[in-house]
Design a protein around this motif. Structure first.
Motif, short mmCIF file in Angstrom:
data_model
loop_
_atom_site.label_atom_id
_atom_site.label_comp_id
_atom_site.label_asym_id
_atom_site.label_seq_id
_atom_site.Cartn_x
_atom_site.Cartn_y
_atom_site.Cartn_z
N PHE A 16 0.83 -1.26 0.05
CA PHE A 16 -0.04 -0.06 0.08
C PHE A 16 0.94 1.32 0.11
O PHE A 16 0.50 2.32 -0.55
N PHE A 17 2.03 1.23 0.82
CA PHE A 17 2.60 2.59 0.97
C PHE A 17 3.97 2.58 0.05
O PHE A 17 5.01 3.36 0.27
N ASP A 18 4.00 1.74 -1.22
CA ASP A 18 5.00 2.06 -2.02
C ASP A 18 5.11 3.33 -2.69
O ASP A 18 3.97 3.43 -3.56
N SER A 19 6.05 4.06 -2.85
CA SER A 19 6.02 5.53 -3.14
C SER A 19 6.09 5.32 -4.82
O SER A 19 5.51 6.24 -5.50
N THR A 20 6.84 4.28 -5.45
CA THR A 20 6.65 4.18 -6.87
C THR A 20 5.23 4.09 -7.28
O THR A 20 4.90 4.72 -8.49
N ASN A 21 4.34 3.19 -6.63
CA ASN A 21 3.16 3.11 -7.19
C ASN A 21 2.52 4.31 -7.02
O ASN A 21 1.45 4.74 -7.97
N GLU A 22 2.40 5.10 -5.75
CA GLU A 22 1.96 6.45 -5.80
C GLU A 22 2.20 7.52 -7.02
O GLU A 22 1.35 7.85 -7.35
N TYR A 23 3.66 7.33 -7.35
CA TYR A 23 4.09 8.16 -8.39
C TYR A 23 3.35 7.92 -9.69
O TYR A 23 2.87 8.62 -10.52
N ARG A 24 3.70 6.43 -9.90
CA ARG A 24 2.91 6.09 -11.20
C ARG A 24 1.31 6.14 -11.44
O ARG A 24 0.90 6.68 -12.49
N ASP A 25 0.48 6.08 -10.09
CA ASP A 25 -0.80 6.37 -10.23
C ASP A 25 -1.08 7.99 -10.47
O ASP A 25 -1.94 8.30 -11.10
N ALA A 26 -0.32 8.54 -9.76
CA ALA A 26 -0.54 10.12 -10.11
C ALA A 26 -0.12 10.83 -11.48
O ALA A 26 -0.76 11.26 -12.15
N VAL A 27 0.92 9.99 -11.98
CA VAL A 27 1.22 10.30 -13.49
C VAL A 27 0.10 9.74 -14.39
O VAL A 27 -0.28 10.41 -15.11
N SER A 28 -0.27 8.51 -14.09
CA SER A 28 -1.28 7.86 -14.82
C SER A 28 -2.76 8.69 -15.12
O SER A 28 -3.34 8.97 -16.02
N LEU A 29 -2.96 9.28 -13.60
CA LEU A 29 -4.24 10.18 -13.72
C LEU A 29 -4.05 11.40 -14.36
O LEU A 29 -4.83 11.85 -15.02
N GLN A 30 -2.86 11.96 -14.16
CA GLN A 30 -2.72 13.28 -15.16
C GLN A 30 -2.62 12.92 -16.51
O GLN A 30 -3.28 13.76 -17.28
N ASP A 31 -2.20 11.97 -17.06
CA ASP A 31 -2.07 11.33 -18.34
C ASP A 31 -3.62 11.29 -18.79
O ASP A 31 -4.18 11.88 -20.02
N LEU A 32 -4.67 10.69 -18.12
CA LEU A 32 -5.76 10.42 -18.20
C LEU A 32 -6.52 11.70 -18.31
O LEU A 32 -7.37 11.89 -19.47
N GLN A 33 -6.53 12.61 -17.52
CA GLN A 33 -6.87 13.71 -17.37
C GLN A 33 -6.59 14.76 -18.63
O GLN A 33 -7.53 15.55 -19.27
#
Length: 127
Positions: free
Chosen positions: A38-55
């Motif tokens: 749950f607390f893996d920082s690479t997953n959080e970064y990847r999720d944030a980037v993919s959300l920005q890309d989607l938006q």
């Protein structure tokens, strides 16, 4: 009858929640020991980037759609697109010196065109 429906709904809820109860942590890791949980920082970064890309892709698609609608030539009998059916496109016929609409009709201003629309969202007249 009501009790049996309630019992069936409760059983269905329990039955559908069983797989969730036995699910392990995401990506098979242990969150407390650096296993990619749950607390893996690479997953959080990847999720944030993919959300920005989607938006960004969604915003570009909307802009293309608006540009396409700007080029649309209105004709009587066409159905007005849903995007323009909001109150912000409605205009007062007296202010713009348009003919008085009949009951169930409304004037809209879209891209410097004035459209008389009926209750079925059909274009009746274009000024």
């Amino acid at each position: 009858m009501k009790q049996s429906l309630t019992a069936m709904a409760l059983c269905l809820t329990v039955w559908l929640s069983i797989p969730v109860a036995f699910a392990g942590p995401p990506h098979g890791g242990n969150p407390g020991r650096g296993g990619g949980g749950f607390f893996d920082s690479t997953n959080e970064y990847r999720d944030a980037v993919s959300l920005q890309d989607l938006q960004e892709r969604r915003r570009q698609r909307e802009e293309r759609g608006f540009e396409r609608l700007k080029q649309l030539k209105w004709q009587t009998g066409y159905t007005m697109p849903q995007h323009y059916r909001s109150d912000r496109y409605k205009v007062d016929y007296n202010y713009y010196q348009l003919p008085r609409p009949k009951h169930g009709q409304q004037w809209y201003k879209v891209n410097n065109d004035y459209l008389l629309i009926d209750d079925d969202n059909t274009i009746i007249q274009v000024h």
